[in-house]
Design an enzyme around this catalytic site. Structure first.
Site, PDB file in Angstrom:
ATOM      1  N   ILE A   3       0.813  -1.222   0.000  1.00  0.00           N
ATOM      2  CA  ILE A   3       0.000   0.000   0.000  1.00  0.00           C
ATOM      3  C   ILE A   3       0.847   1.273   0.000  1.00  0.00           C
ATOM      4  O   ILE A   3       0.356   2.347  -0.309  1.00  0.00           O
ATOM      5  CB  ILE A   3      -0.965   0.022   1.198  1.00  0.00           C
ATOM      6  CG1 ILE A   3      -0.214   0.108   2.522  1.00  0.00           C
ATOM      7  CG2 ILE A   3      -1.865  -1.217   1.177  1.00  0.00           C
ATOM      8  CD1 ILE A   3      -1.100   0.319   3.733  1.00  0.00           C
ATOM      9  N   LYS A   4       2.122   1.171   0.394  1.00  0.00           N
ATOM     10  CA  LYS A   4       3.086   2.283   0.368  1.00  0.00           C
ATOM     11  C   LYS A   4       2.518   3.579   0.939  1.00  0.00           C
ATOM     12  O   LYS A   4       2.668   4.657   0.365  1.00  0.00           O
ATOM     13  CB  LYS A   4       3.608   2.514  -1.039  1.00  0.00           C
ATOM     14  CG  LYS A   4       4.445   1.358  -1.590  1.00  0.00           C
ATOM     15  CD  LYS A   4       5.059   1.721  -2.927  1.00  0.00           C
ATOM     16  CE  LYS A   4       5.935   0.597  -3.465  1.00  0.00           C
ATOM     17  NZ  LYS A   4       5.176  -0.594  -3.878  1.00  0.00           N
ATOM     18  N   ARG A   5       1.887   3.496   2.083  1.00  0.00           N
ATOM     19  CA  ARG A   5       1.315   4.685   2.708  1.00  0.00           C
ATOM     20  C   ARG A   5       2.392   5.477   3.459  1.00  0.00           C
ATOM     21  O   ARG A   5       3.402   4.931   3.888  1.00  0.00           O
ATOM     22  CB  ARG A   5       0.204   4.293   3.677  1.00  0.00           C
ATOM     23  CG  ARG A   5      -0.992   3.601   3.034  1.00  0.00           C
ATOM     24  CD  ARG A   5      -1.695   4.520   2.015  1.00  0.00           C
ATOM     25  NE  ARG A   5      -3.007   4.018   1.660  1.00  0.00           N
ATOM     26  CZ  ARG A   5      -3.316   3.461   0.504  1.00  0.00           C
ATOM     27  NH1 ARG A   5      -2.391   3.327  -0.414  1.00  0.00           N
ATOM     28  NH2 ARG A   5      -4.544   3.044   0.253  1.00  0.00           N
TER      29      ARG A   5
END
Length: 321
Positions: free
Chosen positions: A111-113
């Site tokens: 998700i690379k948040r």
């Protein structure tokens, strides 16, 4: 991270399959086969293309999961491929994660948040879930780990570390990514002579220091690209307690020999991702034709994915031996 390491050891396979469905890797007969079914269920015709793909993507994912369960320990769905379809795609992402877990797979949500404060805490619910009352927490996303972006510093990571600790889950922080232009930022030299990615690596070791498991690795892992083998080898020495997620194998040019130096002396400490090389393997089989049925296309997808997963496992095994 102990759960993931145990699964890797059980299957003798340090690989993870990226579930990144697109129209290019999902056979057209499968997508087309759901048009009438979806059209009968919606009132607005403009909703058909997204919902049609969402249903097809889930069936595609399920076929792959069934084919590789028992061969690979983990899957890594990339949420962007699902968000591109709107609400129907989000449902497919959640259902894919839940189904993968039901088949015994470790689920790494890509998700690379990255954010701070209450926003970071909200993103961290991917790990921590939603607390309904004092004794009931809903696991909304069915992920065992997620990827996060460290650009905002410790404020952006702490909520994820806390959520991971409370839910006994993991996170992987971007350190040295596999894309070519990553050097524009990640290789910048700092005043003390270190590179920016090396400074981030030191921070990751610090962020995980309080969560070492029985394996000797913390629940805070690092994303280190297979396309940077020498840097990855040095990062392994620099980050002795950090487990690596290694993208870039196969389609992006990384080889088993490239990633071997990112494992520790015992052949542990990393898991290698392949997405298109596994889920798109059917395209290289020579058996596909555009007129085949959806069932035949799914069978080809499953067989090709299984064969490709076994080949990757054996390739990594030979390099690590």
């Amino acid at each position: 991270m102990d759960k993931l390491i145990e699964a890797i050891q059980t299957m003798h396979n340090p690989s993870v399959v990226g579930l990144d469905p697109t129209d290019q890797v999902v056979p057209a007969p499968l997508i087309d086969s759901f048009h009438e079914e979806v059209a009968d269920q919606v009132d607005d015709p403009t909703e058909i293309p997204a919902m049609q793909r969402a249903v097809a993507y889930f069936e595609f994912n399920r076929a792959i999961i069934d084919a590789i369960a028992g061969i690979v320990p983990a899957v890594k769905p990339q949420i962007a491929m699902y968000e591109a379809l709107g609400p129907a795609g989000i449902d497919t992402y959640e259902m894919t994660c839940e189904y993968a877990q039901s088949q015994g797979l470790y689920v790494l949500g890509d998700i690379k948040r990255g954010d701070i404060g209450s926003t970071a805490a909200a993103y961290a619910r991917h790990l921590g879930g939603l607390t309904v009352d004092d004794s009931d927490t809903l696991d909304l996303w069915h992920e065992d780990a997620v990827t996060v972006n460290p650009y905002l510093g410790t404020d952006g990571i702490t909520p994820f570390v806390d959520a991971a600790a409370s839910a006994d889950k993991d996170l992987f922080v971007l350190v040295r990514t596999s894309n070519p232009s990553s050097k524009e930022i990640q290789e910048l030299e700092l005043a003390d002579g270190t590179r920016l990615y090396e400074h981030v690596a030191d921070l990751v070791e610090q962020w995980g220091a309080g969560s070492l498991g029985a394996s000797g690795y913390s629940r805070v892992g690092a994303v280190v690209g297979a396309t940077h083998p020498e840097q990855g080898k040095r990062l392994r020495e620099r980050m002795p307690h950090t487990f690596f997620l290694v993208p870039g194998y196969g389609a992006q040019g990384g080889t088993a020999q490239d990633v071997a130096g990112m494992f520790d002396a015992n052949g542990r400490g990393a898991i290698v991702n392949s997405s298109r090389g596994i889920i798109g393997a059917w395209r290289k089989s020579g058996a596909y034709n555009a007129g085949m049925s959806a069932d035949d296309a799914l069978a080809l997808v499953a067989t090709s994915a299984r064969d490709a997963a076994i080949a990757m496992r054996d390739d990594l095994g030979a390099a690590l031996a």
